[in-house]
Design an enzyme around this catalytic site. Structure first.
Site, PDB file in Angstrom:
ATOM      1  N   GLU A   1     -15.176 -42.873  31.403  1.00 41.74           N
ATOM      2  CA  GLU A   1     -15.021 -43.978  30.465  1.00 41.74           C
ATOM      3  C   GLU A   1     -14.375 -45.171  31.166  1.00 41.74           C
ATOM      4  O   GLU A   1     -14.799 -46.303  30.979  1.00 41.74           O
ATOM      5  CB  GLU A   1     -14.176 -43.537  29.265  1.00 41.74           C
ATOM      6  CG  GLU A   1     -14.006 -44.653  28.234  1.00 41.74           C
ATOM      7  CD  GLU A   1     -13.369 -44.181  26.938  1.00 41.74           C
ATOM      8  OE1 GLU A   1     -13.245 -42.959  26.730  1.00 41.74           O
ATOM      9  OE2 GLU A   1     -12.982 -45.038  26.126  1.00 41.74           O
ATOM     10  N   GLU A  13     -16.640 -34.510  20.137  1.00 38.55           N
ATOM     11  CA  GLU A  13     -15.283 -34.037  20.428  1.00 38.55           C
ATOM     12  C   GLU A  13     -14.754 -32.936  19.513  1.00 38.55           C
ATOM     13  O   GLU A  13     -14.079 -32.011  19.984  1.00 38.55           O
ATOM     14  CB  GLU A  13     -14.315 -35.230  20.379  1.00 38.55           C
ATOM     15  CG  GLU A  13     -14.615 -36.264  21.428  1.00 38.55           C
ATOM     16  CD  GLU A  13     -13.860 -37.562  21.180  1.00 38.55           C
ATOM     17  OE1 GLU A  13     -12.983 -37.901  21.978  1.00 38.55           O
ATOM     18  OE2 GLU A  13     -14.145 -38.235  20.171  1.00 38.55           O
ATOM     19  N   ARG A  69      -3.929 -41.648  19.274  1.00 40.56           N
ATOM     20  CA  ARG A  69      -4.764 -40.619  18.655  1.00 40.56           C
ATOM     21  C   ARG A  69      -4.009 -39.295  18.560  1.00 40.56           C
ATOM     22  O   ARG A  69      -4.183 -38.543  17.597  1.00 40.56           O
ATOM     23  CB  ARG A  69      -6.084 -40.450  19.404  1.00 40.56           C
ATOM     24  CG  ARG A  69      -7.076 -39.517  18.716  1.00 40.56           C
ATOM     25  CD  ARG A  69      -8.486 -39.637  19.254  1.00 40.56           C
ATOM     26  NE  ARG A  69      -9.214 -40.722  18.635  1.00 40.56           N
ATOM     27  CZ  ARG A  69     -10.001 -40.586  17.554  1.00 40.56           C
ATOM     28  NH1 ARG A  69     -10.168 -39.401  16.980  1.00 40.56           N
ATOM     29  NH2 ARG A  69     -10.627 -41.621  17.045  1.00 40.56           N
ATOM     30  N   PHE A  77     -17.484 -36.431  29.706  1.00 42.25           N
ATOM     31  CA  PHE A  77     -16.337 -35.817  29.021  1.00 42.25           C
ATOM     32  C   PHE A  77     -15.143 -36.759  28.897  1.00 42.25           C
ATOM     33  O   PHE A  77     -14.014 -36.314  28.713  1.00 42.25           O
ATOM     34  CB  PHE A  77     -15.915 -34.516  29.720  1.00 42.25           C
ATOM     35  CG  PHE A  77     -17.050 -33.594  30.051  1.00 42.25           C
ATOM     36  CD1 PHE A  77     -17.836 -33.063  29.043  1.00 42.25           C
ATOM     37  CD2 PHE A  77     -17.369 -33.282  31.369  1.00 42.25           C
ATOM     38  CE1 PHE A  77     -18.910 -32.230  29.341  1.00 42.25           C
ATOM     39  CE2 PHE A  77     -18.437 -32.453  31.674  1.00 42.25           C
ATOM     40  CZ  PHE A  77     -19.215 -31.923  30.658  1.00 42.25           C
TER      41      PHE A  77
END
Lengths: 804, 173
Positions: free
Chosen positions: A242, A725, A320, A238
Site C-alpha cells: 500500500e 480483511e 482502526r 496484503f
C-alpha cells in the site's frame, strides 16, 4: 432496496465464476512486473547499499570504488535527487537518508548492467557512519519516551474511573503481541522507463498506483501528469504494497531519468524482509470491569503500537485499532488511549485488517483470560456481551444489523454441533493426561470504509467499442483478491451483456486518476460503484437510441443478456451489438468515466467520534485443537465458519477470501514469529526457513466454511459486503481454543496467559503454567494504565500530498 | 566462469552461455524469457520456482543451469503444450489460487506428486511402504505438497484439485 444495491434479473454478479485470469495463472502466462524485464531492452538493475546498524549518522558516502566495478553504470545518492528526497507522504522518510534508522536501511543504490555488477558495486560503496543509541523494543521505546504521531483517545459513556469503582469485578493486565511479515510471494518490484520528453512510465507492484505516481513525481520534481504508473497485478499484497512500493518505484524512476535506460528494481527476499514494513506489534495495558452477570461495565486501556522508524500508516492503523477494541461487544464506559512508539525497525505499515485485528485481539484476550476467573465459559461470557439492536460503538456509530452476529453465532453453534463436541472434548480431556483438546467460538465485527472519509471514492473508465465489445478499467488493483473478476461481473450486470463481452485492462494512473489505495477491503465497494455508474451513463444514452428503434419509451428499455428490449420480455428486441452500432452512427458517446463516493460517512479524528464506516461485516468461527503436553505441539482438528459477505458478488472468490484470510490470521496468531536481535536491531527471521508460514501441513483437518444467508447490504453495490480483511480475525477461535486446551492441563477453572504468536513453544509454557495452577497474570483491581498526554492528531497526521 | 550449454525447455532447445553459478531459474527467466516459473525466495523454501526435470520436480532456484543439460525441463506452461493439462483444469474448477504467483509451481509440483505416487514412492505419511502405487489420500497430498507455499492460502482448494486428478489417474480411490 436501494438503486445501488438492487440486482436486475439475470445478474452476472452472484454467479460462481472462475478468477478472470485463471487460465493465465495456471500456466504461468499471467504477467507480473518482473516478468516484463525480458521483454524490455537494455534494462539496468538496481541494488541497495544497506548499512548494518540499527541507528547511525552517515558521515560519508564514497562511490568511486563502486563506479570502477565493471558493469556498474551509476551510483544513486541524495545528491542526485532533483525534487524532494522523501519516499512518503508524511515527510519523515528520506529516500536517501543521512541517518540510518534501522538495520539494513539503504543509503544509496547502484545501477548495473547486470544484477551481479550492481551487487558488487554496492559492496564497493564505502559508507562511514557514527553509531547512535538504538531503541529496538516497544518497551524500550516507552521507557525512552520515544513516540511519534498523534496520541488519540477514544472516550465514551460515564467516567471510566467511576464505572470501574462501581463494578463488581475489576481486573488489570498487560499483553504484548507480535506483528507479522507479509511475505507476499512476489517481492517488491518496479520497472521504470523514460518516455518522450522526460516523462516517466513506471510499472510497479503497488496497491496504490496514484500514491506511487505522486511520490515518483515529487522525487523527480515532476508534475503528476508527467508520471504514469501501471500495476498489471500483484503476487500478493496484503497491505504490504500500500505504501512501501513508492520509494522503490522512485529509485527506479530516478535511475531511468538519470541514465535514459529502463531500470528494474526487484528486492530479493532477504532485502524485502529487512527493508520493508510489517504488521504492527502492540503493547496493551488495560483495566476492565464486569458486573456479576459477566457483563462488561468499563474498559480502560492504553495501546502502544510499534511503529518502527517512520510514521508511514501508523496513525490510521492505530485509529482502526482503537475503533475495533470493542469487537462485537457493548462496553458502556470506555477510555482507550493510543500512541505510536518510534523504534529502530522497519517502518511498520498496513497489513490485512489494518489495526483492526490488533484492537480486537486485545478484547478477545481480556475475555479469554477473565472468563474462568469470573466463573463463565468463554463462549457464555462472549455471548452475554454482544451488541444488541439500538446500541452504538464507543465512537458513536450505531451497530446496524447486530442481529446478524447472533444469527451467525447460532448457525455456527448448530452446524459445528458445539455443545455435543464440548462434552466430548471434556470427556476426552478427563481421560487423557498428556494430550488435551480445546473448542472455542469467537465473533468478528469489522467496520468497512476508510476511517479517513476522503479516501472513500472510486473511479472507472468504461469503453464500449463499435463492435459491442466492452473494455473496463478502474482504480483498484488486483492482488489475488478477485477484484477484477468482480468488476467484470459488475460491468456485465450493469450493461446486461454476457460476461464474455467484457474485458478488463490493467490499472493505470492515466486511465483513472486520483485513486485511493486498494485497501480497507473497499476495492469492490468503491470501484464497483464507479464501474456501475459509468455503465449506467452509457446505458442511459443507448436507451434513447433503442427506444426510437423499438418504439417504446426510453425508461422502459431493458438490457438483458446481450439483448435490448422493452418491458415485455417476449416483445421485439435487438441484439446489443446492433444498438451499439446504431448509437455510433447517431454520434452517441459510447464510453464514460464513472465515479462513486460512499455517502453518509463522517469522522472527527481528533475527537475519535463519528460514523466512519458504511456498514459492518460479521463472522463467527468455531475451532477445535489438540495440544501435546510434552512439547506444546498442536493441530487444528476442525474449523466451522459462517461469514457475512452480504449478497456475494462472486461466491467462489469470497469463499477463497474467507478461507485464505482465516489461515493467514492463524499464521499471525500461532506460527509467524518475527524476531529481532534486541542488541543489534537485526531481524533474525529474514527467510521462510526461520519465519514459519502456514503451509498445507497446518490446514485445519476438517474445514467447513459457509456464507451467511439473507445478508443483503443496502448501502453497497449489488448488495454485497467487503470480504478482504474481516475473515482474518476469525482466527481468534484457534488462539482461544489453544488457551482452553492449555488450561485443561491445570485444575478446573484455571485461567492462562497465552503469548502471541502461540507457537508450540509458547503453548508449552502456557501448559506448564496451567499445570502449576499459576493462573493468568491478571490482577484484581489495579491502577490505570499510563495516560499519554500528546495531542490526538498532529499537523502531519492528515496531511495529504499537494497540501502545504 | 562461463560455460556453453543447451537447454531443452518445454520442448524447445536453446543454446546459451552462462556463468556456471547461474541457477536454472535465472537461466529460464533472465536468459530464455520463460517466466512461468516464479522467483519467491531463491532459497528453495517456497516452491514457486518448481519445474520438472525429466518428469521429477525440483526447485529450479537450487539447480545449476549447467547441470540441467541433457534433461527435459518442463514448466507449467509446458504442461499445456497440447492444450490444458488435467491439473490446469482441476485448479480452475476448484478455484485453487488467488494471486496466482505460486500457482505454476503448485501445478508442476502436483504433476511430480502424481508421478511419484504412480511409481509407489513413499512419503513421510505413507503407511504401506511396499505398495506399487501410492494412494494419494488428502494426508499424502498435504505432505507431498508441503514444500509449495501459498501465502493467499488457497490450500483448501488445491488439495481437492490435486485429488480430482489423482482419482482420474488411478492413484486415488
Amino acid at each position: 432496496m436501494s438503486a445501488l444495491s438492487e440486482r436486475p434479473l439475470g445478474a452476472v454478479v452472484g454467479a460462481a465464476v472462475p478468477h478472470e485470469a485463471a487460465a493465465l495463472h495456471v500456466t504461468g502466462r499471467a504477467l507480473y512486473t518482473d516478468d516484463l524485464v525480458g521483454r524490455t531492452k537494455g534494462v539496468l538493475h538496481a541494488w541497495p547499499v544497506q548499512v548494518l546498524a540499527a541507528h547511525a549518522r552517515v558521515t560519508a558516502v564514497r562511490t568511486d570504488a563502486a563506479t570502477d566495478v565493471p558493469g556498474v553504470v551509476r551510483v544513486l545518492t541524495a545528491a542526485d535527487v532533483p525534487g524532494v528526497n522523501d519516499a512518503g507522504v508524511k515527510h519523515d522518510e528520506p529516500l536517501f537518508p543521512d541517518e540510518v534508522m534501522f538495520f539494513g536501511h539503504a543509503v544509496a543504490w547502484v545501477l548495473g548492467e547486470t544484477l551481479e555488477a550492481a551487487r558488487l558495486g554496492a559492496v564497493a560503496v564505502e559508507v562511514d557512519v557514527e553509531e547512535l543509541p538504538a531503541v529496538v523494543t516497544v518497551r524500550d521505546a516507552v521507557a525512552a519516551e520515544s513516540f511519534q504521531g498523534g496520541q488519540p483517545t477514544l472516550l465514551r459513556g460515564p467516567d471510566v474511573e467511576e464505572a470501574l469503582a462501581g463494578s463488581a469485578h475489576v481486573f488489570s493486565g498487560e499483553f504484548e503481541f507480535a506483528g507479522q511479515e507479509h511475505f507476499y510471494l512476489e517481492t517488491h518490484c518496479a520497472l521504470a522507463q523514460v518516455d518522450e520528453d522526460g516523462q516517466v512510465f513506471v510499472q510497479s507492484s503497488t496497491q496504490h498506483p496514484t500514491e506511487t505516481q505522486e511520490i515518483v513525481a515529487h522525487v523527480l520534481g515532476l508534475a503528476s501528469s508527467e508520471v504514469t504508473v501501471q500495476c498489471l497485478r500483484m503476487g500478493g499484497g496484503f497491505g504490504g504494497k500500500e505504501m512501501q512500493p513508492h520509494g522503490l518505484a522512485a529509485i527506479a524512476a530516478l535511475g531511468a531519468r538519470l541514465t535514459g535506460r529502463p531500470v528494474r528494481l526487484r528486492l530479493n527476499r532477504a532485502q524485502d524482509i529487512t527493508m520493508t514494513g510489517k504488521r504492527h506489534g502492540f503493547l496493551a495495558q488495560w483495566r476492565v470491569g464486569f458486573d456479576d452477570d459477566g457483563r462488561l461495565t468499563a474498559l480502560d486501556a492504553t495501546l502502544t503500537s510499534d511503529g518502527g522508524w517512520s510514521l508511514d500508516l501508523s496513525e490510521p492503523v492505530l485509529a482502526r485499532a482503537l475503533c475495533h477494541i470493542d469487537n462485537a461487544y457493548w462496553i458502556p464506559a470506555v477510555r482507550v488511549n493510543g500512541r505510536i512508539a518510534r523504534t529502530n525497525k522497519t517502518s511498520q505499515t498496513a497489513f490485512r485488517g489494518f489495526g483492526g485485528p490488533q484492537g480486537m485481539l486485545v478484547i478477545e484476550d481480556v475475555l479469554g483470560r477473565c472468563a474462568p476467573t469470573l466463573g463463565f465459559t468463554a463462549e457464555e461470557l462472549r455471548r452475554r456481551n454482544f451488541y444488541a439492536a439500538g446500541q452504538d460503538t464507543p465512537y458513536g456509530q450505531p451497530v446496524r444489523h447486530a442481529d446478524r452476529l447472533a444469527t451467525a453465532w447460532q448457525q455456527v453453534l448448530d452446524s459445528s454441533d458445539f455443545s455435543a463436541r464440548t462434552a466430548s472434548v471434556e470427556a476426552f480431556n478427563a481421560s487423557s493426561a498428556h494430550v488435551k483438546r480445546g473448542l472455542a467460538i469467537t465473533p468478528v465485527k469489522f467496520g468497512i470504509s476508510f476511517n479517513f472519509t476522503a479516501f472513500n471514492q472510486g473511479g472507472a473508465l468504461v469503453h464500449v467499442y463499435k463492435d459491442g465489445s466492452v473494455l473496463i478499467t478502474h482504480g483498484g488493483t488486483e492482488m489475488g483478491q478477485g477484484l477484477h473478476t468482480k468488476m467484470l461481473q459488475v460491468a456485465a450486470t450493469a450493461l446486461g451483456v454476457p460476461l464474455s463481452r467484457v474485458r478488463l485492462a490493467p490499472t493505470r494512473t492515466d486511465k483513472v486518476p486520483n485513486t485511493s489505495a486498494t485497501a480497507a477491503s473497499s476495492g469492490a465497494d468503491l470501484n464497483g460503484g464507479a464501474v456501475k455508474n459509468a455503465c449506467e451513463q452509457i446505458l442511459g444514452r443507448l436507451a434513447q437510441v433503442a427506444a426510437e428503434e423499438l418504439h417504446v419509451p426510453a425508461a422502459d428499455v431493458r438490457f438483458v443478456d446481450g439483448r435490448v428490449r422493452g418491458l415485455d420480455a417476449d416483445g421485439p428486441s435487438l441484439p446489443w451489438e446492433d444498438v451499439v452500432r446504431l448509437a455510433y452512427f447517431s454520434r452517441v458517446q459510447l464510453w464514460a468515466a464513472g465515479f462513486y463516493r460512499t455517502e453518509g460517512l463522517h469522522w472527527d479524528s481528533a475527537a475519535m467520534r463519528g460514523e466512519p464506516f458504511k456498514y459492518f461485516a460479521y463472522g463467527v468461527a468455531a475451532a477445535e485443537v489438540e495440544v501435546d503436553g510434552f512439547t506444546g505441539a498442536y493441530r487444528v482438528r476442525r474449523v466451522d465458519i459462517v461469514h457475512d459477505v452480504g449478497d456475494s458478488l462472486s461466491p467462489l472468490v469470497d469463499l477463497g477470501q474467507v478461507e485464505g484470510g482465516f489461515v493467514q490470521g492463524v499464521g499471525w496468531l500461532t506460527l509467524e514469529d518475527l524476531r529481532w536481535d534486541e542488541r543489534t536491531g537485526k531481524i533474525t527471521t529474514s527467510s521462510a526457513s526461520t519465519y514459519k508460514l502456514p503451509s498445507f501441513s497446518e490446514m485445519p483437518e476438517d474445514f467447513r466454511v459457509s456464507l451467511l444467508d439473507a445478508a443483503h447490504e443496502d448501502g453497497a453495490v449489488y448488495g454485497a459486503k467487503a470480504v478482504g480483511e474481516p475473515p482474518l480475525m476469525l482466527a481468534f477461535s484457534v488462539r482461544e481454543a489453544l488457551r482452553q486446551a492449555a488450561a485443561a492441563f491445570g485444575p478446573a477453572g484455571t485461567s492462562v496467559d497465552l503469548a502471541s504468536p502461540a507457537t508450540p513453544e509458547a503453548v508449552f509454557w502456557a501448559v506448564e503454567a496451567a499445570r502449576a495452577a499459576e493462573g493468568a497474570h491478571v490482577r484484581d483491581g489495579g491502577s490505570a494504565p499510563p495516560q499519554p498526554q500528546g495531542p490526538p492528531i498532529r499537523p502531519e497526521s492528515e496531511r495529504v500530498l499537494g497540501q502545504a | 566462469m562461463d560455460h556453453q550449454i543447451t537447454l531443452q525447455v518445454d520442448g524447445e532447445r536453446s543454446a546459451l552461455t552462462v556463468d556456471t553459478r547461474t541457477s536454472l531459474l535465472d537461466a529460464l527467466r533472465e536468459r530464455l524469457g520463460t517466466t512461468s516459473a516464479k522467483k519467491g525466495c531463491d532459497h528453495g523454501q517456497c516452491g514457486a520456482c518448481t519445474v520438472l526435470l525429466d518428469g521429477r520436480r525440483v526447485n529450479s532456484c537450487l539447480v545449476l543451469a549447467v547441470t540441467a543439460e541433457d534433461q527435459e525441463v518442463t514448466t507449467s506452461d509446458g504442461l499445456a503444450a497440447d492444450g490444458p493439462h488435467a491439473l490446469h483444469e482441476a485448479f480452475v474448477d476448484h478455484d485453487a489460487y488467488q494471486c496466482g504467483y505460486c500457482t505454476p509451481g503448485q501445478i508442476t509440483s502436483a504433476a511430480g506428486v502424481l508421478a511419484e505416487a504412480a511409481q509407489g514412492w513413499p512419503s513421510a505419511v505413507t503407511e504401506d511402504l511396499t505398495a506399487e502405487r501410492t494412494e494419494l489420500t488428502d494426508a499424502e497430498i498435504r505432505e507431498r505438497m508441503s514444500g509449495n507455499l501459498c501465502r493467499c492460502a488457497a490450500y483448501a482448494n488445491i488439495v481437492p484439485a490435486v485429488a480430482d486428478v489423482a482419482a482420474a489417474q488411478g492413484v486415488r480411490a
